[in-house]
Design an enzyme around this catalytic site. Structure first.
Site, PDB file in Angstrom:
ATOM      1  N   GLU A  48       5.691  22.557  54.791  1.00 36.17           N
ATOM      2  CA  GLU A  48       6.904  22.227  55.561  1.00 36.17           C
ATOM      3  C   GLU A  48       6.538  21.546  56.877  1.00 36.17           C
ATOM      4  O   GLU A  48       7.249  20.666  57.354  1.00 36.17           O
ATOM      5  CB  GLU A  48       7.723  23.494  55.856  1.00 36.17           C
ATOM      6  N   THR A  71      14.813  15.281  58.045  1.00 36.51           N
ATOM      7  CA  THR A  71      14.887  16.596  58.691  1.00 36.51           C
ATOM      8  C   THR A  71      14.408  16.502  60.147  1.00 36.51           C
ATOM      9  O   THR A  71      15.034  17.071  61.047  1.00 36.51           O
ATOM     10  CB  THR A  71      14.038  17.624  57.912  1.00 36.51           C
TER      11      THR A  71
HETATM   12  N1  HSE Z   1      16.476  25.030  58.646  1.00 34.10           N
HETATM   13  C1  HSE Z   1      16.003  23.691  58.437  1.00 34.10           C
HETATM   14  C2  HSE Z   1      16.866  22.734  59.232  1.00 34.10           C
HETATM   15  C3  HSE Z   1      16.080  23.378  56.985  1.00 34.10           C
HETATM   16  O1  HSE Z   1      18.093  22.876  59.142  1.00 34.10           O
HETATM   17  O2  HSE Z   1      16.337  21.871  59.922  1.00 34.10           O
HETATM   18  C4  HSE Z   1      15.602  21.998  56.647  1.00 34.10           C
HETATM   19  O3  HSE Z   1      15.703  21.824  55.252  1.00 34.10           O
END
Ligand code: HSE
Length: 310
Positions: free
Chosen positions: A130, A182
């Site tokens: 990640e 993201t």
């Molecule tokens: N919690 C993370 C975000 C998940 O919302 O940035 C990304 O898939």
């Protein structure tokens, strides 16, 4: 020398679950990736892509590769790993594509190593993936992908994952074909939160967790509200407000942005409602003129599935 090969199906996941930014997530029964793993006499991680996405072959830049390198560090007796990856979950869709790559890879190798690592250790390894994908080690896709079901990540340091029992829920997901990275979707978030907003958010998170445990659909529905992240991120997704409003009119309990988007998910009590919600989502994006994919599925309580090992 030939080694055993394992094939795994890591599932897509929905992170945040509206009000639980970075702390809540659940796994989906569809879609799933397909990864094949085998131990190798060649040192390090070799990656073969069996799809159209041209993901990086350098393990340090590859989500699965980074997770496997972390696992190799903890398994000095293992020389190398060969991974053949077939992505079905579209990268950048917001339904945990990178988490599936990372989690599937470490669960597969752990199977070959007679499950020497705990699920919590596997989450730790997969979080390195990640970090490659978004620059941050969040676990709200990884944990549900590995544990299955709905998971609460109470803390990352130290890792504290709680599996939450939940009632049967039908999930409709629409993935509009637009790009939301993201890293960008995190960059635009405000770093300060007003106390009055925090109070609402705490109420909703606690209500959602209680709703899952008590199998109280109405409580789940009214707790699916995000006053902190969604107002900022939803402007990146054309049609978001309309999809949400019309899905609820069609009977959905509620929903919102899946992870950092662009996918939107809705929860329903039964399959017929989930299908009506799908139709609503299709109508909105057809009218706006944005291509999309939809999935109608349920919560996956198993996590990464080991399909075969020979
Ligand atoms: N919690 C993370 C975000 C998940 O919302 O940035 C990304 O898939």
């Amino acid at each position: 020398m030939s080694h055993k090969k394992v094939i795994v199906n890591p599932p897509a996941t929905v992170a945040n679950v509206v009000c639980g930014f970075d702390i809540l997530g659940f796994a989906l029964n569809e879609p799933c990736d397909e990864l094949q793993l085998e131990l190798s006499d060649e040192a390090g991680v070799q990656i073969v892509n069996n799809d159209e996405y041209n993901l990086p072959l350098d393990p340090e830049k590859n989500v699965s590769g980074a997770a496997l390198l972390a696992l190799l560090d903890a398994a000095p007796d293992v020389k190398g790993i060969k991974l053949t990856s077939k992505k079905i979950i579209k990268p950048g869709s917001g339904i945990g594509s990178s988490a599936a790559s990372a989690a599937g890879a470490v669960v597969g190798v752990n199977h070959l190593l007679d499950n020497r690592f705990t699920k919590e250790e596997l989450v730790q390894f997969a979080m390195f993936g990640e970090k490659v994908a978004s620059g941050v080690k969040h676990a709200d896709n990884i944990a549900p992908c590995i544990y299955g079901g709905v998971t609460l990540i109470r803390s990352i340091l130290p890792l504290d994952i709680i599996s939450l029992d939940a009632p049967t829920l039908h999930v409709t997901v629409v993935h509009p074909q637009i790009e939301v990275k993201t890293a960008d979707a995190r960059q635009i978030l405000k770093q300060q939160v007003l106390l009055k907003d925090a109070i609402k958010q705490w109420g909703n998170i606690a209500g959602l967790v209680a709703g899952f445990l008590q199998k109280d659909y109405a409580l789940i529905g009214r707790s699916l509200e995000d006053v902190i992240i969604e107002p900022v991120r939803s402007i990146l997704i054309p049609g978001f407000d309309e999809v949400k409003e019309k899905s609820k009119e069609a009977g959905a309990l509620g929903g919102g942005i899946s992870g950092s988007g662009p996918s939107i998910f809705m929860l329903s009590k039964d399959n017929a409602t989930a299908l009506a919600v799908e139709k609503t989502m299709q109508d909105v994006f057809t009218r706006i003129g944005i291509d999309f994919h939809t999935h109608v599925t349920t919560i996956n309580n198993e996590g990464v599935k080991v399909v075969s090992c020979e």
